[in-house]
Design a protein around this motif. Structure first.
Motif, PDB file in Angstrom:
ATOM      1  N   ILE A   1      12.424 -25.947 -11.821  1.00  0.00           N
ATOM      2  CA  ILE A   1      12.116 -25.232 -10.582  1.00  0.00           C
ATOM      3  C   ILE A   1      11.033 -24.204 -10.885  1.00  0.00           C
ATOM      4  O   ILE A   1      10.880 -23.768 -12.030  1.00  0.00           O
ATOM      5  CB  ILE A   1      13.348 -24.533  -9.956  1.00  0.00           C
ATOM      6  N   GLU A   2      10.282 -23.869  -9.848  1.00  0.00           N
ATOM      7  CA  GLU A   2       9.246 -22.837  -9.976  1.00  0.00           C
ATOM      8  C   GLU A   2       9.645 -21.638  -9.132  1.00  0.00           C
ATOM      9  O   GLU A   2      10.107 -21.792  -8.004  1.00  0.00           O
ATOM     10  CB  GLU A   2       7.895 -23.363  -9.471  1.00  0.00           C
ATOM     11  N   LEU A   3       9.462 -20.446  -9.706  1.00  0.00           N
ATOM     12  CA  LEU A   3       9.689 -19.205  -8.975  1.00  0.00           C
ATOM     13  C   LEU A   3       8.414 -18.378  -9.049  1.00  0.00           C
ATOM     14  O   LEU A   3       7.737 -18.386 -10.077  1.00  0.00           O
ATOM     15  CB  LEU A   3      10.837 -18.404  -9.598  1.00  0.00           C
ATOM     16  N   ALA A   4       8.104 -17.667  -7.983  1.00  0.00           N
ATOM     17  CA  ALA A   4       6.907 -16.826  -7.968  1.00  0.00           C
ATOM     18  C   ALA A   4       7.098 -15.663  -8.942  1.00  0.00           C
ATOM     19  O   ALA A   4       8.157 -15.041  -8.976  1.00  0.00           O
ATOM     20  CB  ALA A   4       6.654 -16.299  -6.564  1.00  0.00           C
ATOM     21  N   ALA A   5       6.075 -15.379  -9.727  1.00  0.00           N
ATOM     22  CA  ALA A   5       6.145 -14.289 -10.712  1.00  0.00           C
ATOM     23  C   ALA A   5       6.423 -12.954 -10.028  1.00  0.00           C
ATOM     24  O   ALA A   5       7.184 -12.137 -10.540  1.00  0.00           O
ATOM     25  CB  ALA A   5       4.861 -14.223 -11.524  1.00  0.00           C
ATOM     26  N   ASP A   6       5.838 -12.730  -8.835  1.00  0.00           N
ATOM     27  CA  ASP A   6       6.073 -11.453  -8.157  1.00  0.00           C
ATOM     28  C   ASP A   6       7.501 -11.348  -7.615  1.00  0.00           C
ATOM     29  O   ASP A   6       8.011 -10.263  -7.392  1.00  0.00           O
ATOM     30  CB  ASP A   6       5.027 -11.174  -7.080  1.00  0.00           C
TER      31      ASP A   6
ATOM     32  N   GLU B   1       2.674 -20.793 -15.121  1.00  0.00           N
ATOM     33  CA  GLU B   1       1.533 -21.580 -14.654  1.00  0.00           C
ATOM     34  C   GLU B   1       0.943 -20.873 -13.438  1.00  0.00           C
ATOM     35  O   GLU B   1       1.506 -20.913 -12.349  1.00  0.00           O
ATOM     36  CB  GLU B   1       1.995 -22.992 -14.283  1.00  0.00           C
ATOM     37  N   GLY B   2      -0.176 -20.179 -13.647  1.00  0.00           N
ATOM     38  CA  GLY B   2      -0.772 -19.394 -12.560  1.00  0.00           C
ATOM     39  C   GLY B   2       0.166 -18.273 -12.160  1.00  0.00           C
ATOM     40  O   GLY B   2       0.587 -17.481 -12.992  1.00  0.00           O
ATOM     41  N   ASP B   3       0.534 -18.223 -10.877  1.00  0.00           N
ATOM     42  CA  ASP B   3       1.459 -17.200 -10.387  1.00  0.00           C
ATOM     43  C   ASP B   3       2.903 -17.699 -10.349  1.00  0.00           C
ATOM     44  O   ASP B   3       3.772 -17.040  -9.795  1.00  0.00           O
ATOM     45  CB  ASP B   3       1.055 -16.758  -8.973  1.00  0.00           C
ATOM     46  N   ALA B   4       3.144 -18.873 -10.928  1.00  0.00           N
ATOM     47  CA  ALA B   4       4.485 -19.456 -10.900  1.00  0.00           C
ATOM     48  C   ALA B   4       5.115 -19.426 -12.295  1.00  0.00           C
ATOM     49  O   ALA B   4       4.438 -19.572 -13.307  1.00  0.00           O
ATOM     50  CB  ALA B   4       4.423 -20.892 -10.394  1.00  0.00           C
TER      51      ALA B   4
END
Length: 188
Positions: A93-98, A78-81
């Motif tokens: 949980i959400e983690l940043a793609a980068d 979802e977006g950058d997450a």
């Protein structure tokens, strides 16, 4: 928390040092002719990836950190997450793609990953060693090329570019090593 003596630090040990979490990458026990023995340790910061070389005397003590290994399932981007679900509690949980890096391209719906956790925070992610993907674009074979240098560029369904042998054509499914981002073999 358990304590470790300086001479007990071994590769893979996670310690608290200078207010951060560090993993021992390499260790070398040194016994000089003069003075006390020490352990020369190459450390890598688990949060920001910085490296550090440190000497620990045999009688020095450090805090050993136990990291929790938890299995998660990848749900969606979802977006950058990147959204993951804990396979025990079903919490998301959400983690940043980068934060996951280039290997995030290998994530597929429902893929099981293992996260190293510390105080409820993800420290590292382990993807499956191999994934099966489809080649969407592959250069044609150039006649007369020698076998030794005949790997050709190809594009995978996830957008990553990879080198494949000349007999691999567009539309074929191949097995890819996720840590090396390298062709392994044709999929069965």
């Amino acid at each position: 928390m358990p304590k470790l003596n300086g001479n007990q630090i071994s590769p893979g040990a996670v310690i608290e040092h200078d207010g951060g979490l560090w993993v021992a990458v390499k260790t070398n026990a040194v016994k000089p002719g003069k003075g006390g023995a020490f352990n020369q340790v190459e450390l890598k910061n688990l949060i920001d990836g910085r490296k550090l070389n440190e000497r620990f005397r045999a009688d020095a003590t450090v805090e050993a950190i136990d990291l929790e290994l938890k299995d998660f399932s990848f749900l969606y981007k979802e977006g950058d997450a990147l959204v993951f679900m804990d396979l025990e509690t079903y919490e998301q949980i959400e983690l940043a793609a980068d934060w996951v890096g280039e290997r995030a391209a290998f994530l597929q719906d429902g893929m099981k990953v293992t996260l190293q956790m510390h105080d409820g925070r993800a420290i590292s992610i382990k993807l499956p060693a191999y994934v099966t993907l489809t080649i969407v674009e592959a250069d044609p074979v150039v006649r007369g090329q020698t076998a030794a240098s005949s790997y050709k560029p190809a594009v995978l369904e996830n957008g990553l570019r990879i080198l494949v042998p000349p007999f691999i054509a567009s539309g074929e499914r191949i097995v890819v090593d996720t840590s090396e981002v390298a062709y392994m073999r044709r999929a069965d």
